[in-house]
Design a protein around this motif. Sequence first.
Motif, PDB file in Angstrom:
ATOM      1  N   PRO A   1       0.814  -1.210   0.000  1.00  0.00           N
ATOM      2  CA  PRO A   1       0.000   0.000   0.000  1.00  0.00           C
ATOM      3  C   PRO A   1       0.850   1.264   0.000  1.00  0.00           C
ATOM      4  N   VAL A   2       0.234   2.344  -0.429  1.00  0.00           N
ATOM      5  CA  VAL A   2       0.876   3.644  -0.457  1.00  0.00           C
ATOM      6  C   VAL A   2       0.173   4.540   0.560  1.00  0.00           C
ATOM      7  N   THR A   3       0.976   5.194   1.385  1.00  0.00           N
ATOM      8  CA  THR A   3       0.439   6.144   2.372  1.00  0.00           C
ATOM      9  C   THR A   3       1.079   7.491   2.141  1.00  0.00           C
ATOM     10  N   LEU A   4       0.259   8.506   1.951  1.00  0.00           N
ATOM     11  CA  LEU A   4       0.749   9.867   1.697  1.00  0.00           C
ATOM     12  C   LEU A   4       0.042  10.852   2.604  1.00  0.00           C
ATOM     13  N   SER A   5       0.720  11.948   2.853  1.00  0.00           N
ATOM     14  CA  SER A   5       0.086  13.053   3.563  1.00  0.00           C
ATOM     15  C   SER A   5      -0.723  13.884   2.578  1.00  0.00           C
ATOM     16  N   GLU A   6      -1.750  14.505   3.093  1.00  0.00           N
ATOM     17  CA  GLU A   6      -2.574  15.375   2.243  1.00  0.00           C
ATOM     18  C   GLU A   6      -1.695  16.396   1.536  1.00  0.00           C
ATOM     19  N   GLU A   7      -2.017  16.663   0.276  1.00  0.00           N
ATOM     20  CA  GLU A   7      -1.330  17.613  -0.602  1.00  0.00           C
ATOM     21  C   GLU A   7      -0.025  17.076  -1.166  1.00  0.00           C
ATOM     22  N   ALA A   8       0.327  15.852  -0.870  1.00  0.00           N
ATOM     23  CA  ALA A   8       1.535  15.255  -1.459  1.00  0.00           C
ATOM     24  C   ALA A   8       1.282  14.895  -2.916  1.00  0.00           C
ATOM     25  N   PHE A   9       2.377  14.672  -3.649  1.00  0.00           N
ATOM     26  CA  PHE A   9       2.318  14.256  -5.050  1.00  0.00           C
ATOM     27  C   PHE A   9       2.201  12.735  -5.119  1.00  0.00           C
ATOM     28  N   LEU A  10       1.344  12.280  -6.025  1.00  0.00           N
ATOM     29  CA  LEU A  10       1.111  10.844  -6.156  1.00  0.00           C
ATOM     30  C   LEU A  10       1.557  10.350  -7.523  1.00  0.00           C
ATOM     31  N   THR A  11       2.277   9.240  -7.538  1.00  0.00           N
ATOM     32  CA  THR A  11       2.525   8.478  -8.760  1.00  0.00           C
ATOM     33  C   THR A  11       2.269   7.015  -8.458  1.00  0.00           C
ATOM     34  N   ILE A  12       1.475   6.378  -9.291  1.00  0.00           N
ATOM     35  CA  ILE A  12       1.296   4.924  -9.243  1.00  0.00           C
ATOM     36  C   ILE A  12       1.712   4.397 -10.608  1.00  0.00           C
ATOM     37  N   ASN A  13       2.735   3.555 -10.606  1.00  0.00           N
ATOM     38  CA  ASN A  13       3.281   3.066 -11.866  1.00  0.00           C
ATOM     39  C   ASN A  13       2.466   1.916 -12.435  1.00  0.00           C
ATOM     40  N   CYS A  14       2.349   1.926 -13.744  1.00  0.00           N
ATOM     41  CA  CYS A  14       1.668   0.859 -14.468  1.00  0.00           C
ATOM     42  C   CYS A  14       2.394   0.636 -15.788  1.00  0.00           C
TER      43      CYS A  14
ATOM     44  N   PHE B   1       1.612   3.592 -18.392  1.00  0.00           N
ATOM     45  CA  PHE B   1       0.410   4.424 -18.227  1.00  0.00           C
ATOM     46  C   PHE B   1       0.337   4.811 -16.754  1.00  0.00           C
ATOM     47  N   HIS B   2       1.334   5.561 -16.306  1.00  0.00           N
ATOM     48  CA  HIS B   2       1.454   5.897 -14.886  1.00  0.00           C
ATOM     49  C   HIS B   2       0.396   6.913 -14.468  1.00  0.00           C
ATOM     50  N   LEU B   3      -0.157   6.705 -13.285  1.00  0.00           N
ATOM     51  CA  LEU B   3      -1.182   7.607 -12.757  1.00  0.00           C
ATOM     52  C   LEU B   3      -0.521   8.654 -11.869  1.00  0.00           C
ATOM     53  N   GLU B   4      -0.899   9.920 -12.039  1.00  0.00           N
ATOM     54  CA  GLU B   4      -0.313  11.001 -11.251  1.00  0.00           C
ATOM     55  C   GLU B   4      -1.386  11.963 -10.773  1.00  0.00           C
ATOM     56  N   LYS B   5      -1.114  12.552  -9.611  1.00  0.00           N
ATOM     57  CA  LYS B   5      -1.943  13.649  -9.123  1.00  0.00           C
ATOM     58  C   LYS B   5      -1.041  14.569  -8.322  1.00  0.00           C
ATOM     59  N   GLY B   6      -1.189  15.840  -8.561  1.00  0.00           N
ATOM     60  CA  GLY B   6      -0.280  16.812  -7.965  1.00  0.00           C
ATOM     61  C   GLY B   6      -0.473  17.024  -6.477  1.00  0.00           C
ATOM     62  N   SER B   7      -1.692  16.881  -6.000  1.00  0.00           N
ATOM     63  CA  SER B   7      -1.978  17.193  -4.602  1.00  0.00           C
ATOM     64  C   SER B   7      -3.146  16.319  -4.150  1.00  0.00           C
ATOM     65  N   VAL B   8      -2.817  15.251  -3.426  1.00  0.00           N
ATOM     66  CA  VAL B   8      -3.878  14.305  -3.053  1.00  0.00           C
ATOM     67  C   VAL B   8      -4.662  14.814  -1.843  1.00  0.00           C
ATOM     68  N   GLN B   9      -5.881  14.347  -1.765  1.00  0.00           N
ATOM     69  CA  GLN B   9      -6.775  14.682  -0.666  1.00  0.00           C
ATOM     70  C   GLN B   9      -7.172  13.405   0.070  1.00  0.00           C
ATOM     71  N   VAL B  10      -7.657  13.570   1.276  1.00  0.00           N
ATOM     72  CA  VAL B  10      -8.102  12.406   2.055  1.00  0.00           C
ATOM     73  C   VAL B  10      -9.138  11.611   1.277  1.00  0.00           C
ATOM     74  N   SER B  11      -9.979  12.312   0.540  1.00  0.00           N
ATOM     75  CA  SER B  11     -11.049  11.652  -0.217  1.00  0.00           C
ATOM     76  C   SER B  11     -10.531  10.816  -1.381  1.00  0.00           C
ATOM     77  N   ASP B  12      -9.253  10.910  -1.693  1.00  0.00           N
ATOM     78  CA  ASP B  12      -8.660  10.079  -2.749  1.00  0.00           C
ATOM     79  C   ASP B  12      -8.264   8.695  -2.242  1.00  0.00           C
ATOM     80  N   SER B  13      -8.395   8.468  -0.962  1.00  0.00           N
ATOM     81  CA  SER B  13      -8.073   7.155  -0.402  1.00  0.00           C
ATOM     82  C   SER B  13      -8.960   6.102  -1.041  1.00  0.00           C
ATOM     83  N   ALA B  14      -8.345   5.105  -1.668  1.00  0.00           N
ATOM     84  CA  ALA B  14      -9.073   4.109  -2.449  1.00  0.00           C
ATOM     85  C   ALA B  14      -8.076   3.081  -2.964  1.00  0.00           C
ATOM     86  N   VAL B  15      -8.597   2.100  -3.703  1.00  0.00           N
ATOM     87  CA  VAL B  15      -7.742   1.154  -4.408  1.00  0.00           C
ATOM     88  C   VAL B  15      -7.816   1.484  -5.892  1.00  0.00           C
ATOM     89  N   TYR B  16      -6.667   1.595  -6.525  1.00  0.00           N
ATOM     90  CA  TYR B  16      -6.560   2.003  -7.924  1.00  0.00           C
ATOM     91  C   TYR B  16      -6.079   0.823  -8.768  1.00  0.00           C
TER      92      TYR B  16
END
Lengths: 111, 114
Positions: A10-23, A73-88
């Motif tokens: 699993p990936v754990t990030l603080s709010e507003e952190a940058f997210l990358t999930i590799n695919c 096809f890497h997934l990115e988001k510049g600033s994650v929010q608590v509501s983004d917690s999910a399985v991708y």
Amino acid sequence: GDSVTQMEGPVTLSEEAFLTINCTYTATGYPSLFWYVQYPGEGLQLLLKATKADDKGSNKGFEATYRKETTSFHLEKGSVQVSDSAVYFCALGNTGNQFYFGTGTSLTVIP
Amino acid sequence: GAGVSQSPRYKVAKRGQDVALRCDPISGHVSLFWYQQALGQGPEFLTYFQNEAQLDKSGLPSDRFFAERPEGSVSTLKIQRTQQEDSAVYLCASSRGGVWETQYFGPGTRLLVL
């Protein structure tokens, strides 16, 4: 055969952190690529998709670019929010009638 | 509008029993997919229908698994002589077109074989 390889969580990030999930994917021809998301207690739903090389899919601040040269096809988001917690889930559809999912990456965003 | 529905939501079966899982796709959707999702894994493709025609059943794990969509709408996945390894969540999805189109998923049926 066709397949999708997704970074393990699993990936754990603080709010507003940058997210990358590799695919990355293996496929013949020109598949369509997808990211699906499963929020807690909900069903799978499409997050974004791209149907040809160099296309960028985007939705809800998430982006992914179809890179044929690196089969990624890497997934990115510049600033994650608590509501983004999910399985991708990264996924692939190709000629033929099968559809392939990655194993999923669980994301937890902490305030 | 109504989404994809599946029933039952939960099913407990004794090993050796037959089970039937139902999927009601979105009205007018041509394509219907069945997937099996084990705990902590991604969905695994089982079979694909275009209208009433089963165009691909290569993912069905054994001849104990059978799927049908006789009128091109509702689909049933049947598992005969259930085994413990059949325990999983079974997902149904429908779409307007084939594998390039957005799939809309149902909530799944969680099957537990004891």
